[in-house]
Design a protein around this motif. Structure first.
Motif, PDB file in Angstrom:
ATOM      1  N   MET A 112      -7.250  -1.385 -16.021  1.00 44.15           N
ATOM      2  CA  MET A 112      -7.715  -0.007 -15.923  1.00 44.15           C
ATOM      3  C   MET A 112      -8.176   0.316 -14.506  1.00 44.15           C
ATOM      4  O   MET A 112      -7.897   1.367 -13.965  1.00 44.15           O
ATOM      5  CB  MET A 112      -8.866   0.213 -16.917  1.00 44.15           C
ATOM      6  CG  MET A 112      -9.231   1.669 -17.116  1.00 44.15           C
ATOM      7  SD  MET A 112      -7.913   2.558 -17.948  1.00 44.15           S
ATOM      8  CE  MET A 112      -8.627   4.201 -17.997  1.00 44.15           C
ATOM      9  N   ARG A 113      -8.860  -0.623 -13.880  1.00 43.47           N
ATOM     10  CA  ARG A 113      -9.365  -0.392 -12.544  1.00 43.47           C
ATOM     11  C   ARG A 113      -8.252  -0.282 -11.505  1.00 43.47           C
ATOM     12  O   ARG A 113      -8.310   0.589 -10.643  1.00 43.47           O
ATOM     13  CB  ARG A 113     -10.348  -1.497 -12.161  1.00 43.47           C
ATOM     14  CG  ARG A 113     -11.671  -1.405 -12.903  1.00 43.47           C
ATOM     15  CD  ARG A 113     -12.618  -2.487 -12.446  1.00 43.47           C
ATOM     16  NE  ARG A 113     -13.901  -2.396 -13.126  1.00 43.47           N
ATOM     17  CZ  ARG A 113     -14.898  -3.239 -12.948  1.00 43.47           C
ATOM     18  NH1 ARG A 113     -14.750  -4.260 -12.100  1.00 43.47           N
ATOM     19  NH2 ARG A 113     -16.027  -3.097 -13.606  1.00 43.47           N
ATOM     20  N   PRO A 114      -7.203  -1.158 -11.536  1.00 42.45           N
ATOM     21  CA  PRO A 114      -6.120  -0.978 -10.572  1.00 42.45           C
ATOM     22  C   PRO A 114      -5.439   0.376 -10.692  1.00 42.45           C
ATOM     23  O   PRO A 114      -5.062   0.977  -9.683  1.00 42.45           O
ATOM     24  CB  PRO A 114      -5.152  -2.116 -10.906  1.00 42.45           C
ATOM     25  CG  PRO A 114      -5.998  -3.155 -11.528  1.00 42.45           C
ATOM     26  CD  PRO A 114      -7.043  -2.411 -12.294  1.00 42.45           C
ATOM     27  N   LYS A 115      -5.274   0.894 -11.921  1.00 43.38           N
ATOM     28  CA  LYS A 115      -4.657   2.208 -12.094  1.00 43.38           C
ATOM     29  C   LYS A 115      -5.536   3.299 -11.491  1.00 43.38           C
ATOM     30  O   LYS A 115      -5.049   4.222 -10.829  1.00 43.38           O
ATOM     31  CB  LYS A 115      -4.418   2.482 -13.576  1.00 43.38           C
ATOM     32  CG  LYS A 115      -3.308   1.635 -14.184  1.00 43.38           C
ATOM     33  CD  LYS A 115      -3.067   2.024 -15.641  1.00 43.38           C
ATOM     34  CE  LYS A 115      -1.924   1.189 -16.237  1.00 43.38           C
ATOM     35  NZ  LYS A 115      -1.680   1.561 -17.649  1.00 43.38           N
ATOM     36  N   ALA A 116      -6.846   3.186 -11.714  1.00 45.76           N
ATOM     37  CA  ALA A 116      -7.762   4.178 -11.146  1.00 45.76           C
ATOM     38  C   ALA A 116      -7.735   4.135  -9.623  1.00 45.76           C
ATOM     39  O   ALA A 116      -7.750   5.183  -8.955  1.00 45.76           O
ATOM     40  CB  ALA A 116      -9.174   3.931 -11.659  1.00 45.76           C
ATOM     41  N   SER A 117      -7.672   2.926  -9.058  1.00 49.19           N
ATOM     42  CA  SER A 117      -7.607   2.800  -7.606  1.00 49.19           C
ATOM     43  C   SER A 117      -6.304   3.390  -7.067  1.00 49.19           C
ATOM     44  O   SER A 117      -6.287   4.026  -6.012  1.00 49.19           O
ATOM     45  CB  SER A 117      -7.712   1.324  -7.199  1.00 49.19           C
ATOM     46  OG  SER A 117      -8.936   0.782  -7.645  1.00 49.19           O
ATOM     47  N   LEU A 118      -5.205   3.187  -7.812  1.00 44.68           N
ATOM     48  CA  LEU A 118      -3.921   3.741  -7.385  1.00 44.68           C
ATOM     49  C   LEU A 118      -3.942   5.267  -7.419  1.00 44.68           C
ATOM     50  O   LEU A 118      -3.397   5.925  -6.518  1.00 44.68           O
ATOM     51  CB  LEU A 118      -2.811   3.202  -8.288  1.00 44.68           C
ATOM     52  CG  LEU A 118      -1.378   3.634  -7.939  1.00 44.68           C
ATOM     53  CD1 LEU A 118      -1.023   3.160  -6.540  1.00 44.68           C
ATOM     54  CD2 LEU A 118      -0.391   3.093  -8.959  1.00 44.68           C
ATOM     55  N   VAL A 119      -4.592   5.843  -8.427  1.00 40.96           N
ATOM     56  CA  VAL A 119      -4.691   7.307  -8.523  1.00 40.96           C
ATOM     57  C   VAL A 119      -5.515   7.849  -7.359  1.00 40.96           C
ATOM     58  O   VAL A 119      -5.142   8.854  -6.725  1.00 40.96           O
ATOM     59  CB  VAL A 119      -5.295   7.712  -9.875  1.00 40.96           C
ATOM     60  CG1 VAL A 119      -5.617   9.206  -9.892  1.00 40.96           C
ATOM     61  CG2 VAL A 119      -4.346   7.382 -11.012  1.00 40.96           C
ATOM     62  N   ARG A 120      -6.640   7.195  -7.061  1.00 41.74           N
ATOM     63  CA  ARG A 120      -7.470   7.638  -5.933  1.00 41.74           C
ATOM     64  C   ARG A 120      -6.698   7.555  -4.622  1.00 41.74           C
ATOM     65  O   ARG A 120      -6.765   8.464  -3.783  1.00 41.74           O
ATOM     66  CB  ARG A 120      -8.739   6.788  -5.844  1.00 41.74           C
ATOM     67  CG  ARG A 120      -9.689   6.947  -7.025  1.00 41.74           C
ATOM     68  CD  ARG A 120     -11.039   6.347  -6.702  1.00 41.74           C
ATOM     69  NE  ARG A 120     -11.864   6.203  -7.873  1.00 41.74           N
ATOM     70  CZ  ARG A 120     -11.995   5.064  -8.572  1.00 41.74           C
ATOM     71  NH1 ARG A 120     -11.337   3.973  -8.164  1.00 41.74           N
ATOM     72  NH2 ARG A 120     -12.756   4.998  -9.645  1.00 41.74           N
ATOM     73  N   LEU A 121      -5.962   6.444  -4.446  1.00 39.16           N
ATOM     74  CA  LEU A 121      -5.179   6.277  -3.225  1.00 39.16           C
ATOM     75  C   LEU A 121      -4.096   7.348  -3.110  1.00 39.16           C
ATOM     76  O   LEU A 121      -3.842   7.884  -2.025  1.00 39.16           O
ATOM     77  CB  LEU A 121      -4.552   4.890  -3.195  1.00 39.16           C
ATOM     78  CG  LEU A 121      -3.719   4.551  -1.953  1.00 39.16           C
ATOM     79  CD1 LEU A 121      -4.595   4.608  -0.697  1.00 39.16           C
ATOM     80  CD2 LEU A 121      -3.081   3.172  -2.089  1.00 39.16           C
ATOM     81  N   SER A 122      -3.480   7.690  -4.242  1.00 37.66           N
ATOM     82  CA  SER A 122      -2.433   8.719  -4.232  1.00 37.66           C
ATOM     83  C   SER A 122      -3.011  10.077  -3.840  1.00 37.66           C
ATOM     84  O   SER A 122      -2.433  10.795  -3.020  1.00 37.66           O
ATOM     85  CB  SER A 122      -1.771   8.810  -5.607  1.00 37.66           C
ATOM     86  OG  SER A 122      -1.198   7.573  -5.975  1.00 37.66           O
ATOM     87  N   PHE A 123      -4.166  10.413  -4.416  1.00 37.79           N
ATOM     88  CA  PHE A 123      -4.803  11.678  -4.057  1.00 37.79           C
ATOM     89  C   PHE A 123      -5.214  11.688  -2.584  1.00 37.79           C
ATOM     90  O   PHE A 123      -5.113  12.720  -1.904  1.00 37.79           O
ATOM     91  CB  PHE A 123      -6.017  11.931  -4.942  1.00 37.79           C
ATOM     92  CG  PHE A 123      -5.668  12.504  -6.292  1.00 37.79           C
ATOM     93  CD1 PHE A 123      -5.092  13.760  -6.394  1.00 37.79           C
ATOM     94  CD2 PHE A 123      -5.911  11.776  -7.445  1.00 37.79           C
ATOM     95  CE1 PHE A 123      -4.779  14.293  -7.623  1.00 37.79           C
ATOM     96  CE2 PHE A 123      -5.583  12.295  -8.685  1.00 37.79           C
ATOM     97  CZ  PHE A 123      -5.012  13.563  -8.782  1.00 37.79           C
ATOM     98  N   LEU A 124      -5.686  10.548  -2.091  1.00 37.26           N
ATOM     99  CA  LEU A 124      -6.084  10.454  -0.689  1.00 37.26           C
ATOM    100  C   LEU A 124      -4.884  10.660   0.230  1.00 37.26           C
ATOM    101  O   LEU A 124      -4.956  11.413   1.222  1.00 37.26           O
ATOM    102  CB  LEU A 124      -6.727   9.088  -0.419  1.00 37.26           C
ATOM    103  CG  LEU A 124      -7.254   8.844   1.001  1.00 37.26           C
ATOM    104  CD1 LEU A 124      -8.380   9.810   1.327  1.00 37.26           C
ATOM    105  CD2 LEU A 124      -7.723   7.400   1.148  1.00 37.26           C
TER     106      LEU A 124
END
Length: 286
Positions: free
Chosen positions: A1-13
């Motif tokens: 769950m955490r890697p997916k959340a980090s990937l979403v944040r990185l994508s938005f960034l």
């Protein structure tokens, strides 16, 4: 769950930075375009940089904007510092609410209203006192100073509010006069706020179009006014060249400021480590 959340944040960034900087990078890219059409690539060329230095209208407007911005930033820093000092140090004086409202009003007032009101003021002043004689550099400078001193006042007031008053009180207890305390104690401490306010006022003045359009006159067109007039008729590539030079200068300034700040932080950490080491050795020897 955490890697997916980090990937979403990185994508938005990445999307956010792309939205901000891709237009600037495309502007820099097309400044080397050989074609006269700014959106059609015709090959690599630096022709438009040479054409830029032959365009006296753009160069004169850029020099005028820089002069107005420098004078505006200096005047706004002086007046804004005095206003911020009054709000942060003089407590509840008579008329404080009105004074605070007058200082912060330009922050929330639409620029169209500010420009129109200043134009009416200058026209009425000219009819009543004969000054200013028409609109020009002086009226633009006064208008920009009126707008930007509010930003400086807010920055200085916030910095003074967080300043330890005991430092000033200790200096006065040792016999220093208030003016000397301000020059030797307060001013060096709030100098980063003054620099920030000056740079912010300079940037706002250099970038302003609406207010300058109201209070300017013949022969006093600033760079944003000239660029805006050219955009309506079609942007020429020499404007891209000018924008690229400005972006390069700003980037260089940011890099130099970051380098100086980094060196200062490292020097402060090194001095703290030396002080701690000296105190440790003195403790062991005692």
């Amino acid at each position: 769950m955490r890697p997916k959340a980090s990937l979403v944040r990185l994508s938005f960034l990445v999307l956010g930075f792309a939205f901000l900087y891709i237009p600037i990078l495309s502007l820099v890219f097309y400044s080397f375009n050989k074609s006269r059409l700014v959106t059609v690539w015709g090959g690599f060329s630096t022709e438009w940089y040479g054409r830029l230095f032959e365009n006296t209208q753009l160069l004169d407007a850029a020099w005028l904007s820089l002069r107005v911005a420098a004078v505006t930033a200096t005047g706004a820093t002086i007046l804004g510092t005095l206003a911020g000092l009054a709000l942060a140090r003089f407590g509840r004086f008579r008329g404080r609410t009105l004074f605070t409202g007058m200082i912060t009003a330009p922050l929330v007032m639409p620029e169209v209203i500010t420009g129109l009101s200043l134009l009416l003021l200058f026209v009425a002043s000219e009819h009543a006192f004969g000054w200013p004689e028409g609109r020009g550099v002086s009226t633009i400078t006064i208008a920009h100073m009126t707008l930007t001193l509010s930003y400086v006042a807010v920055i200085v007031q916030s910095r003074l509010s967080s300043l330890d008053v005991s430092l000033e009180e200790a200096a006065m207890d040792l016999g220093a006069r208030p003016a000397k305390v301000f020059l030797l104690i307060t001013l060096p401490i709030i100098s980063p706020a003054l620099i920030s306010g000056w740079l912010l006022a300079f940037t706002i003045s250099l970038d302003d179009l609406v207010i300058a359009s109201f209070v300017s006159g013949p022969g006093s067109s600033t760079l944003p006014m000239v660029i805006f007039s050219k955009v309506r008729l079609g942007v020429s590539p020499d404007i891209n060249a000018l924008a690229t030079i400005m972006v390069s200068l700003v980037t260089l300034g940011v890099l130099i400021a970051g380098f100086v700040t980094l060196r200062r932080d490292r020097a402060r950490q090194r001095n703290m480590q030396m002080a701690l080491g000296s105190a440790f050795h003195q403790g062991r020897s005692s």
